[in-house]
Scaffold this active site. Structure first.
Site, PDB file in Angstrom:
ATOM      1  N   GLU A   1      -1.950   2.055   2.985  1.00 56.02           N
ATOM      2  CA  GLU A   1      -1.080   2.835   3.885  1.00 56.02           C
ATOM      3  C   GLU A   1      -1.847   3.411   5.064  1.00 56.02           C
ATOM      4  O   GLU A   1      -1.949   4.634   5.226  1.00 56.02           O
ATOM      5  CB  GLU A   1      -0.388   3.956   3.103  1.00 56.02           C
ATOM      6  CG  GLU A   1       0.560   3.419   2.036  1.00 56.02           C
ATOM      7  CD  GLU A   1       1.359   4.525   1.335  1.00 56.02           C
ATOM      8  OE1 GLU A   1       0.946   5.686   1.403  1.00 56.02           O
ATOM      9  OE2 GLU A   1       2.387   4.203   0.723  1.00 56.02           O
TER      10      GLU A   1
ATOM     11  N   GLU B   1       4.969  -1.741  -2.843  1.00 59.15           N
ATOM     12  CA  GLU B   1       5.178  -0.527  -3.636  1.00 59.15           C
ATOM     13  C   GLU B   1       6.639  -0.123  -3.572  1.00 59.15           C
ATOM     14  O   GLU B   1       7.217  -0.035  -2.485  1.00 59.15           O
ATOM     15  CB  GLU B   1       4.371   0.676  -3.085  1.00 59.15           C
ATOM     16  CG  GLU B   1       2.888   0.614  -3.306  1.00 59.15           C
ATOM     17  CD  GLU B   1       2.188   1.897  -2.849  1.00 59.15           C
ATOM     18  OE1 GLU B   1       2.870   2.944  -2.727  1.00 59.15           O
ATOM     19  OE2 GLU B   1       0.974   1.849  -2.602  1.00 59.15           O
TER      20      GLU B   1
END
Lengths: 645, 645, 645
Positions: C143, C303
């Site tokens: 991320e 995710e």
């Protein structure tokens, strides 16, 4: 004897005013004042240069008037010269901002210079006043609770952690260092929880609170020991503040003070304010008991606001009679008196508009007349004695509170203090007095124990609850309990560490959005929180109407509440369970009841007349009641019972 | 002659655009522009290296078109080279954060390097343009108001305090240093109110504001004096911004500017916006009068938004005709013109979407057409003259405002500006024009004086009010007045320093929770604030229905309002009291009325036709009115009266 | 083959647990796990000292069980030793606060020490595991999105700006340096947008975001290139997070990753959550296409949360079947699998309560059973293939998003992501799948293109839209589009850069206060935003009822929406315009439809049965549908169509 008085800060006024102060104190039956709490810059205007003459005159004058003195060490507010001389004695925030002086509590509790200066001024006071006949009590510091994130604190934190964990392996395990690559391999790399990029490590944050509690306590103990050297027989205390931000674990401090003292500032008017008073008083009583090796110790309400209620945003005037009712509640629940902040409203400064016994309007006003009335009431309560009857224990733990303030928990709507307050208030409204108990304490004396939202529960605490039930106790556990251990680690493959005791398995948390409710089979409702629970030995006492799942369960004497009941339903359920243990709840709506040995104290917080079943003599009026004590709206009675009801 | 124009920033556009600018300015009857307000980086691209050629061309071009110039010193935004070369010239926040450039106002007002650079660029402009025929006015800096907490500021603050107090004893007394151990025994220990642990010292915070006002003023005066050396006959001014965060005391600045100039950005549409315009204009007129040694001086609206209303969160398009109505209101209330920020909408930058006379949509749009119409209106107002009739004075004090922004006051709901605005709006709606008066000013010219929420009232201010009443004036004092003196210290044993004058004693403040109201004997209601008042000479004109206590009292000509009346009741009460002094209030609902010598200006802010009793000639239409002037919805009239009504 | 799995962090658990992990993974049909994402402190406990033995065992064990590994570089969380050794590797905030370690992402992306350490650990992993048979994918970092304001960053920013602009003259022009005196004459004076006095320069802030996107990407590319040296055939990716705070421009990154991977965490339950899933999936698919030189590439949901929905403030339990529905939506929209964070709920740490495939309650719970069911579903989707039919393109630009987060825009109610989501959701609800397109992209393949609130539109982007319409495309432009160019500069004398294409002129923005609505001629309403529009070639399709002005206009095939329609009206209008281009919208209420080659996927998000017109075989049930596919409440079907409908 009951204490009645306030913080007295004569340094705020010209000496000419002092005579009027003492005259009005006598009119109000004041017999104890805390002196010098914030007087450091007056007592020590330059480093090592003391000015005690004015304080001598204050103490002599008070003594001459028969007023005792709780002499304070002024360390809660170092003077400007201190922080100017010792910049490293000033606090640094978690953002790294170095704070300046100009308020109070501008110090780093771990700074050596501050520690030395604190002990020095304590010694100077001890040396000069140990023998003063007015001296009744040492009042050390004020409302401990201020931490610091500087390098002094970092060093002390590392030492504290080394003592707690011994090895970095143990620290890494406790802190779950394997999450997000936080394993330490050098003690020097461990830091206070300063501002970081994203979510902090919750165990580090909790240990920081634990450390601060110990660090602040060490500062207290150092001063206490200094003062004991000079005056071995004078008790010492400090006044506990209460709030989520206060890193003080009262259970661990209780044994260090000779008298538990608390400050109590309800933040709501009316019945909610009265509930907050009872909560604070019951907690103080419980801390006093916990710090005792023998029988229950008294405690002291060290600060309340005489004339206002500090609601968020505005200071409401106290309702008529409320000061007396709150004072009576405190004393009935064990306080040896009622003190206030402060005696005379300050002439200026940051708390210019703070409440005072002698308010800004001067002596010719309702507020001062009520203070005088309350002083008269306190004087008449000298006989009231005996142990407070508290058949219920609520397990309460500041560590659980601190732990629940971490971000990232399943619901931000579940607040620890709120959950505990809901249970305490439900019992209070039923007329059942509760003690608070430390996790792991011996609970065998209580027919009923309630455990609300005890997120963090260490092994010993869980064992104590199990033992309690096995020995015949009745236990009520609320949701959000025993979710993590003392290191904030979950038990593997289960959501609750008490599930065996409770005879169930929690399958899923189901936090509820705002405004959503779920109906129960008994007609009540749940909001904020519910769970999916499987019975594994327990029976469902109440079920959810939508899916039929268990809401309230019972496994022998172990009850479980899987959702947040509405307040009426909670009171009804706890009353019912209490009744099963022989506890009778008879309080009429709005009436507070406290039993204490032969005594029954009844306080009517409602605006309607009420009757309480009791027989005996009201020691305030001299009236004899047979069967029923009548209470006017806002009225109260202190009954020496002939037949305890 | 009336001024009509804007800030003109030609440096934002290619030179090719300038010809169109001037052509459109002439179309809009623009006759004055402020040039160079933020042009420092263009005028002095490197330290000491000036580029004036472009500005020469701008001024020449404007002059050729008959447009005057208010030439600005660009010190409100130092160029990047300045702060790069003088890091100590950048501001530091109260948290100790050193700010960077990249916005505007990135300087420390106390930094010697910034002071020197400011005077140098002012001198360079003075030297070059003093004789330029376009030059009408010096426009120094922009919206003074930015402070700094660095060491330069600390040093200057200490020097200012030493001048104010002379001794540390006096400072300690004024600051109530005895509270929380804040007594200073060395000047070097005194600091700006940087971030501290808990509540700051309120007097220190107030003195900091006073200091900043003086420090900013010194920066202004230094530039003004530089410019005067070059152009002794050209007046100088700066544009005042208005807001709680602005540490500028207009009363003390008024004498230093040759022309009062204000910026006015209402934050609400419709009638509330019009009320804000009238407030700002009346304040500007009052400052102009205060700074004058002789007769009332004119003032100038230096900035308004031509085409939008800046409500919080969104820029609403101006309602049709609103720009003209606001402009007329300003001029009727004494402004010698109407200026805007800015002439042409910026092509980019932080205020890309800021309003402009020539908006982003270009000249072919409603907004520009309304601007042209407004320019025409302004040109036709040249005859309108004479003193504005303002029979009421509202005592207004920025120091009271600053003082009331301290934390810890009895109610956070009582906001100074809000309270003053409520009184001003009540009079405005009744058609009564008010002046603002400095505490301590001679009030003898006013039949009626109103004092809303004047928390801080120094001795001289109280004496002036007393003298005013004793000489026959009618005074209305509102709650929250005279609570503290200039050092924010309470009078002993009383809540209000004016109670003798008012013939009463305030026994208790009773702040009210949100949503609570109390009924009054005249059918109106009170919310937010009430008090328990005892009469001591005064009579109760209105009482509370619940306890019968006085709500509005009168002691001869001295009235007191102990609670916050609803707006309709406040207007009714003030109108009634005004009528008792001979002030007639005749404004129909939604109509703004201003009398000025023989003139009557009527502005209909409602969406319904309205009639105003007057006779005379409307100088806009040439129509003659006999008895009644008819106003269309949103319409207005400028009547030269034959019989002043 | 479809991937099904999660982040797997075995370092969080004792090795004894690993066998159970693998057994349960197999039960859930897990075939891919991301390993090592946050394991840096375990892999490299001291600088240059590696411990791979445990990871060897993990990979061997997974491989033995047939589970592939996406091996991560752990650079998203440097260990404490790194930041202790390299204090300049820690991030500094825009306030100048130096952050500390103790969370994740505690690094400065521009710090040379951090860059070196990142490449070193990547090389060590590459060297050791390039040949490991379990290795399927490199998962670099996590991320990306964390920036820093320190001097390293400042230096890199200046170099980036020098590359972008070449000269300071160009920078000054782009940044509108003429506004507020911000012209730079020395590169060294340019700084990151640290805290400043007032409004920041919006172009500086936007360039800072662009710079950060490039700087983060360079960090990614460096690791990717290191890994390629060791394993040239193993694809590399990183998981994109999505949010207004993330300075990552996916369009510019797409070509650098071998596989687009996204994280997707809806923040609402029910239909809104499903809309968010579709939005994320469509964006991922579009990025995959954009990064491709040839045919559409697959992408991977890296995710999602298996068992909860992260709504603000509380983690709601997933509704029954929702995990499967969301997973099916992702895969139908092009994902090659469904991964989760994380496999097993963490035993402690900051994300103790984060969702997991194997949740805190352990395997015997509904959540795990649904995970197993979802794994079964995924396995049965292996045949589903072919290009997703997306007849509409929505032009989407992170730079426009970033630009619209500046203060000072006309309305704070117009949020870029919200506006785009409204359009996407309107199409989604109609059953029309949309792609997202980069400004300037070739749009010729789409019958319909929608441009919502594209505040910033560079020249090339505008040209592409014009070309698209000229070549026969149908275009719908929404308000707040083309207001500024890539430097955030306005076009002169007009409000919209697309007005010629749209055949109109916008005269005035008219932001609407909260609660205000305006009626339209078609019976619908507008709120939040409206405009005054003049037709200049276009015709008014819908008008405002109050003033008759155009609300929706059409200029040939170019439509314009001048106000925010209510959601139903927006869906109706877009459906109507789409129908005009031959796009048929047939989704019943609450049913999501995705066409993919011969396949039709239908997902019923409602609680009512539904029927979808289609004929073919449901590959999940084997049932044959003729004409209509019946869907149970919450049910879904994956139809191989005989006659594509």
């Amino acid at each position: 004897m009951r204490y009645f008085g306030a913080d007295y800060n004569p340094e705020q006024w010209p000496e000419a005013v002092w005579a009027q102060d003492v005259a009005l104190m006598r009119a109000a039956r004041v017999n104890l004042v805390s002196v010098g709490v914030f007087a450091w810059s007056r007592l020590e205007p330059a480093e090592g240069e003391y000015r005690f003459d004015w304080l001598d005159r204050v103490l002599d004058r008070l003594h001459a008037a028969g007023i005792g003195v709780a002499l304070a060490t002024p360390t809660a507010s170092p003077p400007p010269w201190f922080t100017a001389a010792h910049p490293d004695g000033l606090a640094v925030t978690d953002q790294g901002v170095a704070l300046t002086h100009g308020s109070r509590d501008s110090y780093c509790i771990s700074a050596p210079a501050y520690r030395r200066a604190s002990e020095r001024i304590a010694a100077a006071l001890g040396e000069r006043y140990a023998e003063h006949p007015a001296l009744v009590l040492w009042h050390i510091h004020n409302e401990y609770g201020t931490g610091c994130f500087c390098e002094h604190a970092a060093t002390a934190f590392r030492a504290w952690l080394a003592r707690r964990y011994g090895t970095l392996e143990a620290l890494n395990e406790a802190w779950t260092g394997s999450f997000w690559s936080q394993e330490y391999h050098d003690w020097a790399h461990v830091r206070p929880p300063r501002a970081t990029q994203y979510l902090p490590n919750p165990t580090q944050a909790l240990d920081w609170r634990r450390f601060l509690s110990d660090e602040l306590r060490a500062h207290y103990v150092a001063q206490r020991d200094v003062l004991r050297r000079y005056a071995p027989t004078i008790p010492a205390t400090t006044n506990f503040a209460f709030g989520a931000w206060v890193p003080v674990n009262g259970w661990q401090w209780a044994g260090e003070v000779d008298l538990i003292a608390i400050d109590c500032y309800p933040d709501a008017p009316g019945r909610r304010g009265a509930e907050q008073v009872a909560f604070a008083a019951d907690l103080a009583r419980s801390l006093a008991a916990a710090g005792s090796t023998g029988k229950p110790r008294p405690w002291l309400l060290m600060e309340q606001a005489a004339n206002v209620v500090y609601t968020p945003g505005r200071m409401l005037a106290r309702a008529p009679g409320e000061l007396a009712r709150h004072t009576l509640s405190h004393i009935a629940r064990g306080s040896i008196g009622a003190m206030h902040f402060q005696w005379r409203a300050a002439p200026g400064g940051a708390e210019l508009w703070h409440a005072a016994m002698l308010p800004a309007a001067g002596p010719d006003c309702r507020a001062f007349r009520e203070t005088v009335d309350t002083g008269t009431l306190v004087a008449r309560l000298s006989e009231l004695d005996g142990p407070v009857s508290a058949p219920v224990a609520i397990v309460w733990d500041p560590e659980a509170w601190w732990a629940m303030r971490a971000p990232g928990l399943p619901s931000s709507d579940v607040d620890y203090h709120d959950e505990v307050s809901r249970v305490h208030a439900a019992l209070y409204r039923a007329g059942i007095t509760a003690d608070f108990a430390r996790p792991g304490a011996d609970l065998s004396g209580y027919p009923l124990v309630v455990v609300p939202a005890l997120y963090l529960l260490a092994e010993a605490g869980a064992a104590a609850l199990t033992a309690y039930v096995h020995r015949g106790g009745t236990l009520v556990v609320g949701y959000f309990s025993a979710l993590v251990d003392r290191d904030l680690r979950r038990p593997p493959d289960r959501l609750c560490g008490l599930d065996d005791l409770l005879g169930l398995r929690i399958e899923e948390f189901r936090p509820m959005p705002p405004g959503e409710t779920a109906g129960l089979s008994d007609g009540s409702t749940v909001s904020v929180w519910r769970e999916t629970v499987h019975l594994a030995g327990a029976v469902a006492e109440v079920t959810y109407t939508d899916d039929g799942g268990p809401a309230v369960t019972r496994n022998g004497r172990a009850w479980y509440l899987s959702g947040r009941l509405d307040p009426v339903a909670l009171q009804r359920l706890l009353t019912r369970i209490a009744a099963g243990t022989g506890i009778v709840a008879t309080a009429p709506d709005g009436v507070e009841l406290i039993e204490r040995g032969d005594w029954l104290v009844a306080i009517n917080h409602s605006d309607r007349p009420a009757g309480v079943p009791a027989s005996g003599v009201d020691r305030l009026t001299g009236d004899t009641a047979t069967g029923t004590v009548a209470l006017a709206p806002g009225g109260y009675a202190v009954i020496r019972r002939t037949r305890p009801g």
